[in-house]
Design a protein around this motif. Structure first.
Motif, PDB file in Angstrom:
ATOM      1  N   MET A  85      34.377 -34.882  47.645  1.00  0.00           N
ATOM      2  CA  MET A  85      33.028 -34.560  48.275  1.00  0.00           C
ATOM      3  C   MET A  85      32.427 -35.156  48.125  1.00  0.00           C
ATOM      4  SD  MET A  85      33.570 -29.680  47.597  1.00  0.00           S
ATOM      5  CE  MET A  85      33.650 -30.253  45.842  1.00  0.00           C
ATOM      6  N   LEU A  88      26.910 -34.403  47.911  1.00  0.00           N
ATOM      7  CA  LEU A  88      26.555 -32.725  47.853  1.00  0.00           C
ATOM      8  C   LEU A  88      25.466 -32.309  48.122  1.00  0.00           C
ATOM      9  CD1 LEU A  88      29.270 -32.631  44.780  1.00  0.00           C
ATOM     10  CD2 LEU A  88      29.234 -31.350  47.640  1.00  0.00           C
ATOM     11  N   ASP A  92      26.024 -26.892  49.461  1.00  0.00           N
ATOM     12  CA  ASP A  92      27.341 -26.627  49.395  1.00  0.00           C
ATOM     13  C   ASP A  92      27.748 -25.681  47.963  1.00  0.00           C
ATOM     14  OD1 ASP A  92      27.065 -30.140  50.009  1.00  0.00           O
ATOM     15  OD2 ASP A  92      27.898 -28.345  51.279  1.00  0.00           O
ATOM     16  N   VAL A 116      25.393 -27.007  42.926  1.00  0.00           N
ATOM     17  CA  VAL A 116      24.638 -28.537  43.041  1.00  0.00           C
ATOM     18  C   VAL A 116      22.898 -28.373  42.499  1.00  0.00           C
ATOM     19  CG1 VAL A 116      24.314 -30.350  44.715  1.00  0.00           C
ATOM     20  CG2 VAL A 116      26.043 -28.979  44.868  1.00  0.00           C
TER      21      VAL A 116
END
Length: 118
Positions: A85, A88, A92, A116
């Motif tokens: 990922m 971010l 998320d 995040v």
């Protein structure tokens, strides 16, 4: 028995990266009937699809929210699925769950939290 162990979650700043791992055991990983999935869920919402990969052939699919930022992959020698990922965003933030669809049956890992935030 089938076991999926999720790991790799944590706290990351916006724009950062994380790689989630899903270690699978108890079933034949590399078959035409096995798909590894990543879903995520936030409190009060239904679990939503993020990405999937067919273990045989490696065909992938992504949710619109993940396309271009997330990459799903698998290591058939180690029986592990990954979710890389990047870029971010705070949205998320969720509990991420690894899933396996094996001959039409679904199995789930215990989840790994991704936060995040700055």
């Amino acid at each position: 028995q089938v076991q999926l162990v999720d790991s790799g979650g944590g706290l990351v700043q916006p724009g950062g990266s994380l790689r989630l791992s899903c270690a699978a055991s108890g079933f034949t990983f590399n078959t035409a009937f096995t798909v590894m999935n990543w879903y995520r869920q936030t409190p009060g919402k239904e679990r939503e699809f993020v990405a999937r990969v067919a273990t045989l052939g490696g065909m992938t699919a992504y949710a619109e929210s993940a396309a271009g930022r997330f990459t799903i992959s698998r290591d058939n020698d180690k029986n592990i699925a990954y979710l890389q990922m990047n870029s971010l965003k705070p949205e998320d933030t969720a509990m991420y769950y690894c899933g396996a669809t094996v001959f039409g049956r679904e199995y789930w890992g215990q989840g790994t939290q991704v936060t995040v935030s700055s």
